[in-house]
Design a protein around this motif. Structure first.
Motif, mmCIF file in Angstrom:
data_model
loop_
_atom_site.group_PDB
_atom_site.id
_atom_site.type_symbol
_atom_site.label_atom_id
_atom_site.label_comp_id
_atom_site.label_asym_id
_atom_site.label_seq_id
_atom_site.Cartn_x
_atom_site.Cartn_y
_atom_site.Cartn_z
ATOM 1 N N CYS A 165 -7.297 1.242 -46.792
ATOM 2 C CA CYS A 165 -6.290 1.071 -47.828
ATOM 3 C C CYS A 165 -6.216 -0.968 -48.100
ATOM 4 C CB CYS A 165 -5.239 1.442 -47.020
ATOM 5 S SG CYS A 165 -3.790 2.098 -48.214
ATOM 6 N N LEU B 137 -7.738 2.672 -52.173
ATOM 7 C CA LEU B 137 -8.533 3.122 -51.462
ATOM 8 C C LEU B 137 -10.127 3.669 -51.371
ATOM 9 C CD1 LEU B 137 -5.850 6.436 -50.657
ATOM 10 C CD2 LEU B 137 -5.724 4.348 -49.477
ATOM 11 N N ALA C 23 -1.392 8.608 -52.730
ATOM 12 C CA ALA C 23 -2.272 8.936 -51.834
ATOM 13 C C ALA C 23 -2.817 9.593 -50.802
ATOM 14 C CB ALA C 23 -2.301 7.334 -50.659
ATOM 15 N N LEU D 11 -5.839 12.344 -42.445
ATOM 16 C CA LEU D 11 -4.976 11.247 -42.078
ATOM 17 C C LEU D 11 -3.864 10.758 -43.575
ATOM 18 C CD1 LEU D 11 -8.908 9.401 -42.570
ATOM 19 C CD2 LEU D 11 -7.221 9.809 -40.730
ATOM 20 N N SER D 12 -3.447 11.284 -43.629
ATOM 21 C CA SER D 12 -2.569 11.665 -44.835
ATOM 22 C C SER D 12 -1.189 10.254 -44.324
ATOM 23 C CB SER D 12 -1.533 13.228 -44.995
ATOM 24 O OG SER D 12 -3.579 13.684 -45.947
ATOM 25 N N GLN E 58 -9.174 2.222 -40.904
ATOM 26 C CA GLN E 58 -8.700 3.043 -40.555
ATOM 27 C C GLN E 58 -10.289 4.175 -39.422
ATOM 28 O OE1 GLN E 58 -5.370 5.815 -41.113
ATOM 29 N NE2 GLN E 58 -5.647 4.990 -43.180
ATOM 30 N N THR F 105 -1.513 7.336 -43.480
ATOM 31 C CA THR F 105 -2.309 6.474 -44.407
ATOM 32 C C THR F 105 -0.593 6.935 -45.560
ATOM 33 O OG1 THR F 105 -4.123 7.032 -44.633
ATOM 34 C CG2 THR F 105 -3.522 5.854 -46.560
ATOM 35 N N LEU G 177 -6.547 11.893 -50.298
ATOM 36 C CA LEU G 177 -6.659 12.230 -49.685
ATOM 37 C C LEU G 177 -7.353 13.695 -49.164
ATOM 38 C CD1 LEU G 177 -4.512 10.285 -47.045
ATOM 39 C CD2 LEU G 177 -7.147 9.758 -47.674
ATOM 40 N N THR H 264 -4.270 1.244 -37.339
ATOM 41 C CA THR H 264 -5.205 0.602 -37.359
ATOM 42 C C THR H 264 -6.647 0.499 -37.010
ATOM 43 O OG1 THR H 264 -4.625 -1.326 -38.707
ATOM 44 C CG2 THR H 264 -3.836 0.833 -39.610
#
Length: 888
Positions: A832, A824, A784, A796-797, A882, A800, A788, A864
């Motif tokens: 997600c 994603l 993920a 957003l890492s 998100q 997420t 990203l 979120t």
């Protein structure tokens, strides 16, 4: 006449029932009773040619002199133009409400109500005055000159004439038509005999006043001034009024869409011929002098024909007979017009009642005679009351009311012309004929009538010296009584209109407020919509449509139709639309959503029926009361722009039209039908279809394809024909669809939702399949985070990774054995998803301080915008949404 029916008092309930329906041909009147000849006779008789000439010719001569014949002919022009408007409107909607119905469909119920009120005002005033004229001429014919001068006895005679003519109209349209055919034929024959005899004597042994016919009589440029010309036309134009009776009885005419319109045009043309002939011959015989038999003699202005009868025919032998016959024709002309004025008056009120614009009691039809009962008797009583009231108040006010009727006539005739243009606005470019007869001619007629109305009301009639009375009004000053009476009657109509139409206005406002103000912009679909409310006053109903954003960029599409009309149907629609929104957010499959909505509808119907029983209104009669909540139809579809699959289910609703983007072929998918909501029956079933990008869906209610001029199959073919141009903008397609399927009257509200599908690109979706092993949690976080980074969403890492870690861990811990999928989706937000084979949904809870777990979903809910669970055929999917950094 039935023994249980009594005119002017006594019950009519037992002999009458309410009109079965409001639409043209559905009100229960006797269809096919009149042919073209009878319709023309009705139109001619209602204008009272002999009386109109006797009472108006002297006034025209006083204003324009020798140009009276051409002025009489020029007045024909606006009447012919309005007759064309009547013909075209009647061909599309043969409703006996005429101006009321057509103006309601063109401009809305308020303007339509005022059109009907204009007819009522004009007819009531004319009936009261014509009946009194008939009484006066009756006494003169019998030699009772003293009674003809008595206000009391002429009023009594007028009441008797109204009662007799009302009884004739009550007894059946065929009786009325038979009487009018004989009377009109004799009247026309006597007028022609008078005109021919007068012309022969002019060129043989004419009196000293005789003058030869000159071409200058037919040149309007010889009129002394523009004001004199306009005043003369204003006086002459209303001698043609009344031909619209031929259209007012359209629902009782054979070939109701074409015969009445033709009769209207034929009537005006015949009137032109007879008026031009009589005006020319009378002027040639008597001249325009102000003494003796001259047409300019004010002593004869109220009746020029009776005075000329003896001079033209002589007073001995056959001449005496023809002279008395001419007087008799003036009498019968007034009587015939009294009767034929009752017909359009009663039928206008009858139609207004059928459309719920006045109390429904006026929509009663006699079971045997098939004529309006309460509206016929009621309008007779109103005319009697008006006659007696004005007679008691003042003879001068009664005289001014005769002139004021011209304002009401110009008002509703002009409104009809404008209604025709607006009613057919979408068809004016279809052909030159449509442009001419549906647009230019009626529009020009409407402008002429509007100009005459303004000129008469604010110039001629407003002069304090015009007419017999005047009034000193606050802030305005002294105004002629004709303007006060005429405009005052219309103002009373405005007040009544605001009171009577308030429910329709509230229902329409509620309906508009409950429908989407604008459709949400979505990546997965492009949408456009139209809602067309029914034109009749009771027509605002419960059709609705919606576009609902769902989880994971999916889209919910819904269209539905609630039975009934008015406030209750609109309120029921609002409740159901809210229910669909709530159920859709639960990510239910279409068949499951409809099953839950069915429960809502059934419960609502039970509550409404219980409320009605509590208030003593009964319940259970189909189509009334709480039944607005029963029989609701609905179509619900869910489109997934990631996979291109669309799942649909319907409850008694028509399937959508689907256009293939490659071939342009239009099809209607064979969805399982399913029962209407609230009625019970077989369970609902969903069906799935693969929709390529660019596919076009048309979701619609039955009101769109079930119009008065075509059945459902024809409507579906017309819709398919429009959708073959699927590459055009959706807004244009919506306009073309409405124009093609609903070019004329709209009896049931219609909703249309056009949807063009899109699909997300591969670069917007990332999917991983993981084993159900705790070691794969770190793999999921890393995958993920790497995705990203490729999308440029490094911000957003952290959140997420936390969401993925928590959801994958829960799937491993609580789901049964099987692969786990992580997906994603980058769209307007970052979605997600974690899918597993379990069927147990996690629940958010507040963990105590000593609990070891239970905080994961709480943390996800804080990080979120939305999260939720949806079930699939293989398990469940938990998703979290998100906002993208640019959207914060």
């Amino acid at each position: 006449m039935d023994s249980d029916v009594k005119l002017f008092g006594g019950p009519v309930e037992s002999a009458a029932s309410l009109a079965p329906g409001p639409r043209a041909g559905e009100k229960g009147l006797k269809t096919g009773a009149l042919g073209l000849f009878s319709s023309v006779a009705m139109g001619l008789a209602s204008t009272a040619p002999a009386y109109s000439l006797a009472a108006t010719l002297g006034l025209i001569v006083a204003g324009v002199g020798l140009q009276a014949p051409i002025i009489t002919m020029l007045a024909f022009v606006p009447m012919l133009l309005i007759a064309y408007a009547y013909r075209e409107l009647n061909a599309s909607d043969a409703d006996c409400g005429t101006t009321f119905t057509w103006a309601s469909r063109a401009f809305g119920p308020r303007i339509g109500w005022m059109g009907g009120w204009g007819i009522i005002v004009a007819d009531v005033i004319v009936m009261a005055n014509l009946s009194k004229i008939a009484g006066i001429y009756g006494f003169r014919l019998l030699g009772f000159a003293s009674l003809a001068e008595s206000r009391l006895w002429t009023t009594v005679a007028g009441v008797v004439w109204i009662a007799v003519m009302t009884a004739v109209c009550y007894a059946g349209i065929e009786v009325s038509a038979a009487l009018q055919r004989w009377m009109v034929c004799v009247e026309m024959a006597v007028l022609i005999l008078f005109a021919v005899t007068a012309l022969v004597r002019v060129y043989a042994d004419g009196p000293p006043t005789a003058i030869h016919v000159s071409a200058s009589w037919f040149n309007p440029l010889h009129v002394s001034s523009v004001k004199a010309l306009t005043t003369g036309i204003l006086a002459a134009v209303f001698v043609y009024w009344g031909w619209d009776t031929a259209v007012a009885v359209n629902e009782e005419t054979s070939d109701s869409r074409h015969t009445p319109g033709r009769a209207a045009v034929v009537s005006t043309v015949l009137l032109l011929g007879i008026y031009a002939l009589v005006a020319t011959s009378a002027q040639a015989f008597a001249g325009i002098g102000t003494e003796g038999a001259g047409l300019g003699n004010k002593a004869n202005s109220g009746d020029v024909l009776s005075g000329l009868g003896g001079a033209v025919f002589g007073t001995r032998g056959p001449g005496w007979f023809f002279t008395e016959l001419l007087i008799f024709m003036v009498l019968t002309s007034a009587v015939a017009s009294t009767q034929t004025t009752i017909l359009p008056l009663a039928r206008t009120v009858f139609s207004m009642a059928a459309h719920k614009a006045v109390p429904s009691g006026f929509a009663r039809v006699h079971r045997r005679f098939l004529t309006p009962t309460w509206s016929t008797v009621g309008m007779g009583l109103v005319s009697v009351a008006f006659l007696v009231m004005l007679t008691v108040i003042s003879r001068d006010v009664l005289a001014d009311s005769i002139d004021s009727v011209g304002l009401a006539i110009a008002f509703y005739y002009g409104l009809t012309g404008f209604a025709c243009v607006w009613y057919y606005r979408r068809l004016l470019t279809r052909s030159p004929r449509d442009l001419l007869f549906k647009g230019l001619l009626p529009g020009l007629g409407g402008l002429m009538m509007f100009s005459l109305f303004c000129y008469a009301a604010f110039d001629v009639y407003a002069d304090p010296n015009y007419g017999a009375t005047s009034f000193d009004l606050p802030f305005i000053g002294r105004i002629g009584g004709v303007t006060v009476v005429g405009l005052g009657a219309l103002v009373v109509g405005v007040v009544l209109m605001l009171v009577i139409t308030r429910e329709h206005t509230a229902a329409l406002r509620l309906q508009r407020g409950l429908l989407p103000h604008r459709l949400p912009p979505l990546t997965g679909v492009e949408t456009a919509s139209r809602y067309v409310p029914a034109d009749s006053r009771a027509g605002v109903g419960g059709d609705w449509f919606d576009v609902i954003p769902l989880s994971s960029t999916r889209v919910g599409l819904v269209v539905g139709d609630v039975l009934g009309h008015g406030l209750r149907a609109a309120a029921t629609m609002g409740r159901l639309r809210t229910s669909v929104h709530v159920l859709a957010r639960l990510d239910l499959a279409p068949d499951e959503l409809l099953a839950h909505l069915d429960d809502v509808v059934g419960q609502t119907a039970e509550e409404q029926s219980a409320e009605e029983r509590a208030h003593g209104h009964g319940g259970g009669r189909p189509g009334t009361g709480g039944d607005e909540a029963l029989g609701v139809t609905c179509l619900y579809a869910v489109y997934d722009p990631v996979s291109g699959w669309c799942s649909m289910a319907r409850a008694g609703h028509s399937p959508p039209a689907v256009v293939d983007p490659a071939s342009g072929d239009v099809s209607y998918p064979g969805l399982p039908a399913g029962p209407a909501l609230g009625l019970g029956g077989a369970p609902f079933q969903s069906a799935e279809f693969q929709l390529p990008a660019g596919s076009l869906l048309a979701l619609f209610t039955d009101g769109l394809v079930q119009a008065r001029d075509h059945d459902t199959d024809t409507g579906l073919r017309l819709l398919a024909g429009v959708l073959t141009r699927y590459r055009r903008p959706l807004e244009e397609l919506c306009d073309r669809t409405v124009a093609a399927l609903l070019p004329g009257p709209v009896d049931d509200d219609a909703a249309l939702l056009l949807v063009r599908t899109r699909m997300l690109g591969r670069h917007q979706v990332a999917v991983w399949e993981l084993d159900s092993d705790p070691a794969t949690v770190a793999t999921a976080r890393a995958a993920a985070s790497g995705q990203l980074y490729e999308w440029g969403l490094e911000e957003l890492s952290f959140t997420t990774e936390l969401i993925v870690s928590e959801l994958v861990t829960n799937a491993i811990r609580y789901a049964s054995a099987g692969p786990i999928h992580v997906r994603l989706i980058r769209d307007r937000s970052l979605v997600c998803e974690v899918s597993d084979t379990g069927h147990t949904s996690p629940h958010l809870r507040n963990a105590a301080t000593d609990d070891e777990g239970g905080r994961g979903l709480f943390i996800i809910a804080q990080l979120t915008r939305r999260w939720g669970t949806r079930y699939t055929a293989t398990g469940k999917t938990i998703w979290a949404d998100q906002p993208l950094p640019s959207m914060e």
